[in-house]
Design a protein around this motif. Sequence first.
Motif, PDB file in Angstrom:
ATOM      1  N   ALA A 279       0.835  -1.212   0.000  1.00 19.81           N
ATOM      2  CA  ALA A 279       0.000   0.000   0.000  1.00 19.81           C
ATOM      3  C   ALA A 279       0.865   1.255   0.000  1.00 19.81           C
ATOM      4  CB  ALA A 279      -0.929  -0.009   1.214  1.00 19.81           C
ATOM      5  N   LYS A 280       1.962   1.224   0.759  1.00 24.37           N
ATOM      6  CA  LYS A 280       2.868   2.383   0.778  1.00 24.37           C
ATOM      7  C   LYS A 280       3.530   2.589  -0.574  1.00 24.37           C
ATOM      8  CE  LYS A 280       3.896   2.352   5.720  1.00 24.37           C
ATOM      9  NZ  LYS A 280       4.960   2.213   6.766  1.00 24.37           N
ATOM     10  N   LEU A 281       3.779   1.509  -1.301  1.00 20.70           N
ATOM     11  CA  LEU A 281       4.369   1.646  -2.634  1.00 20.70           C
ATOM     12  C   LEU A 281       3.399   2.353  -3.568  1.00 20.70           C
ATOM     13  CD1 LEU A 281       6.614   1.036  -4.641  1.00 20.70           C
ATOM     14  CD2 LEU A 281       5.544  -1.181  -5.066  1.00 20.70           C
ATOM     15  N   VAL A 282       2.106   2.001  -3.489  1.00 16.02           N
ATOM     16  CA  VAL A 282       1.099   2.677  -4.316  1.00 16.02           C
ATOM     17  C   VAL A 282       1.044   4.165  -3.981  1.00 16.02           C
ATOM     18  CG1 VAL A 282      -1.360   2.802  -4.868  1.00 16.02           C
ATOM     19  CG2 VAL A 282      -0.248   0.568  -4.609  1.00 16.02           C
ATOM     20  N   GLN A 283       1.086   4.495  -2.693  1.00 13.67           N
ATOM     21  CA  GLN A 283       1.062   5.900  -2.283  1.00 13.67           C
ATOM     22  C   GLN A 283       2.302   6.645  -2.788  1.00 13.67           C
ATOM     23  OE1 GLN A 283       0.664   5.880   1.954  1.00 13.67           O
ATOM     24  NE2 GLN A 283      -1.337   4.896   1.942  1.00 13.67           N
ATOM     25  N   ALA A 284       3.456   6.026  -2.661  1.00  6.73           N
ATOM     26  CA  ALA A 284       4.691   6.676  -3.080  1.00  6.73           C
ATOM     27  C   ALA A 284       4.708   6.903  -4.587  1.00  6.73           C
ATOM     28  CB  ALA A 284       5.894   5.827  -2.657  1.00  6.73           C
ATOM     29  N   MET A 285       4.205   5.933  -5.355  1.00  5.69           N
ATOM     30  CA  MET A 285       4.176   6.097  -6.811  1.00  5.69           C
ATOM     31  C   MET A 285       3.185   7.185  -7.223  1.00  5.69           C
ATOM     32  SD  MET A 285       4.489   2.141  -8.141  1.00  5.69           S
ATOM     33  CE  MET A 285       4.630   2.671  -9.847  1.00  5.69           C
ATOM     34  N   ALA A 286       2.074   7.304  -6.513  1.00  3.24           N
ATOM     35  CA  ALA A 286       1.117   8.374  -6.810  1.00  3.24           C
ATOM     36  C   ALA A 286       1.726   9.736  -6.507  1.00  3.24           C
ATOM     37  CB  ALA A 286      -0.158   8.158  -5.992  1.00  3.24           C
ATOM     38  N   ALA A 287       2.439   9.849  -5.399  1.00  4.88           N
ATOM     39  CA  ALA A 287       3.102  11.110  -5.067  1.00  4.88           C
ATOM     40  C   ALA A 287       4.164  11.456  -6.105  1.00  4.88           C
ATOM     41  CB  ALA A 287       3.737  11.016  -3.678  1.00  4.88           C
ATOM     42  N   GLN A 288       4.842  10.458  -6.637  1.00  2.00           N
ATOM     43  CA  GLN A 288       5.850  10.702  -7.661  1.00  2.00           C
ATOM     44  C   GLN A 288       5.200  11.222  -8.945  1.00  2.00           C
ATOM     45  OE1 GLN A 288       8.207   7.271  -8.625  1.00  2.00           O
ATOM     46  NE2 GLN A 288       9.214   8.240 -10.347  1.00  2.00           N
ATOM     47  N   GLU A 289       4.088  10.631  -9.333  1.00  2.02           N
ATOM     48  CA  GLU A 289       3.391  11.091 -10.536  1.00  2.02           C
ATOM     49  C   GLU A 289       2.916  12.526 -10.377  1.00  2.02           C
ATOM     50  OE1 GLU A 289       0.321   8.291 -11.209  1.00  2.02           O
ATOM     51  OE2 GLU A 289       1.678   6.660 -11.828  1.00  2.02           O
ATOM     52  N   ALA A 290       2.393  12.877  -9.196  1.00  2.00           N
ATOM     53  CA  ALA A 290       1.933  14.247  -8.958  1.00  2.00           C
ATOM     54  C   ALA A 290       3.107  15.230  -9.033  1.00  2.00           C
ATOM     55  CB  ALA A 290       1.254  14.340  -7.596  1.00  2.00           C
ATOM     56  N   ALA A 291       4.242  14.866  -8.450  1.00  2.00           N
ATOM     57  CA  ALA A 291       5.414  15.742  -8.487  1.00  2.00           C
ATOM     58  C   ALA A 291       5.925  15.910  -9.909  1.00  2.00           C
ATOM     59  CB  ALA A 291       6.513  15.185  -7.582  1.00  2.00           C
ATOM     60  N   GLN A 292       5.893  14.836 -10.692  1.00  2.00           N
ATOM     61  CA  GLN A 292       6.336  14.934 -12.083  1.00  2.00           C
ATOM     62  C   GLN A 292       5.412  15.835 -12.901  1.00  2.00           C
ATOM     63  OE1 GLN A 292       6.507  10.780 -13.113  1.00  2.00           O
ATOM     64  NE2 GLN A 292       8.684  10.606 -12.611  1.00  2.00           N
ATOM     65  N   ALA A 293       4.100  15.761 -12.619  1.00  2.00           N
ATOM     66  CA  ALA A 293       3.155  16.638 -13.321  1.00  2.00           C
ATOM     67  C   ALA A 293       3.423  18.094 -12.984  1.00  2.00           C
ATOM     68  CB  ALA A 293       1.722  16.251 -12.956  1.00  2.00           C
ATOM     69  N   GLN A 294       3.663  18.407 -11.723  1.00  2.00           N
ATOM     70  CA  GLN A 294       3.982  19.774 -11.330  1.00  2.00           C
ATOM     71  C   GLN A 294       5.273  20.243 -11.984  1.00  2.00           C
ATOM     72  OE1 GLN A 294       0.898  20.898  -9.962  1.00  2.00           O
ATOM     73  NE2 GLN A 294       2.380  22.146  -8.820  1.00  2.00           N
ATOM     74  N   ASN A 295       6.234  19.339 -12.094  1.00  2.00           N
ATOM     75  CA  ASN A 295       7.503  19.707 -12.717  1.00  2.00           C
ATOM     76  C   ASN A 295       7.323  20.002 -14.204  1.00  2.00           C
ATOM     77  OD1 ASN A 295      10.394  20.049 -12.703  1.00  2.00           O
ATOM     78  ND2 ASN A 295      10.548  18.066 -13.719  1.00  2.00           N
ATOM     79  N   ARG A 296       6.525  19.187 -14.873  1.00  2.00           N
ATOM     80  CA  ARG A 296       6.260  19.438 -16.303  1.00  2.00           C
ATOM     81  C   ARG A 296       5.551  20.770 -16.497  1.00  2.00           C
ATOM     82  NH1 ARG A 296       4.956  13.837 -16.173  1.00  2.00           N
ATOM     83  NH2 ARG A 296       2.737  14.361 -15.987  1.00  2.00           N
ATOM     84  N   LYS A 297       4.642  21.099 -15.600  1.00  2.18           N
ATOM     85  CA  LYS A 297       3.934  22.383 -15.701  1.00  2.18           C
ATOM     86  C   LYS A 297       4.887  23.548 -15.519  1.00  2.18           C
ATOM     87  CE  LYS A 297       0.145  24.993 -13.600  1.00  2.18           C
ATOM     88  NZ  LYS A 297      -0.910  24.985 -12.566  1.00  2.18           N
TER      89      LYS A 297
END
Length: 333
Positions: A88-106
């Motif tokens: 479950a923590k891996l799913v949370q960490a991967m979701a946080a990574q995707e959100a950070a990558q989206a902010q970085n692309r923006k």
Amino acid sequence: METKAKELKRSNMMLAFIAVISLVMVVGIVGFFILRPAEIIVQGQVEATEIRISGKVPGRILKLRVQAGQKVSKGDTLVILDNPEIQAKLVQAMAAQEAAQAQNRKAIKGARVEQIAGAYQMWQKSKAGLDIAEKSYQRVQNLFDKGVMSAQKRDEAYANFKAMLATEKAAKSQYDMAKNGAEKEDKEASEALVNRAKGAVAEVESYMLEAGLCSPIDGEVSEIFPQEGELVGAGAPIMSILDKSNAWVVFSLREDLLVDIKMGTQLTAYVPALDKNIELQVYAIKDMGTYAAWKATKTNGQYDMKTFEIKAKPLQQVPDLLPGMSVILKNKF
């Protein structure tokens, strides 16, 4: 008769002499065996490298892949743990990574095309207003120079020109900001957030690898502590791996017995369990410790004897030599 009496007397004296000599010899022999120093026998014990297998994270034992007494090789999977919380923590960490990558692309991409186009139009509008204000100011200034325009009108035209100039600069900066995107610091901050999210994912993935515990050495499973289905905590020992190829013998000797034992000394010892002698070489000598405030307890000229721990390795590989076997050292002291 007198001659026979003398012979009898002489015979009795001879027997008595022989009896005395025999008695002295018996007493001497008995005294030799009783009074001679007793043979010193030192008993040691075989020890070997033993590694405890444990996990970094808690979990439930899903499968034990080995049994006690089984030989294993380095890298063999020994036990499999189940930990849904880590997944479950891996799913949370991967979701946080995707959100950070989206902010970085923006942050890297900057404003949307529509925002850039709107800022450009506002800049063009302010440029047109500035052009009109500048021309109006020039006309009023020419009329003022000819004396047909009051100073009040000239000042109003000049103030309007300055205001439109500031408006044009502000619109130009807004357009440049929309076109260039986020500031350098904002981009660096968003990139740092991405790296932090990647680190969190890598950490959880490393915990996921602990679901399968492998043997770090070649050896033999000496003991298994829990059973399948049981919960184990982080760092709790699950099993022990014994490396019988790395065995040594430990002796405890009084310091007065160390006269002939030095580093590198070779010893011949007897192993009762194998009924054979083995050759050892001393590789470590260490005192077994004393009290912090040590003082002698003898007052009659004697002194206390400290005990030293002697470690010796077999010069050759000894088949069937197991930890816990007794090793007898004698005829050395």
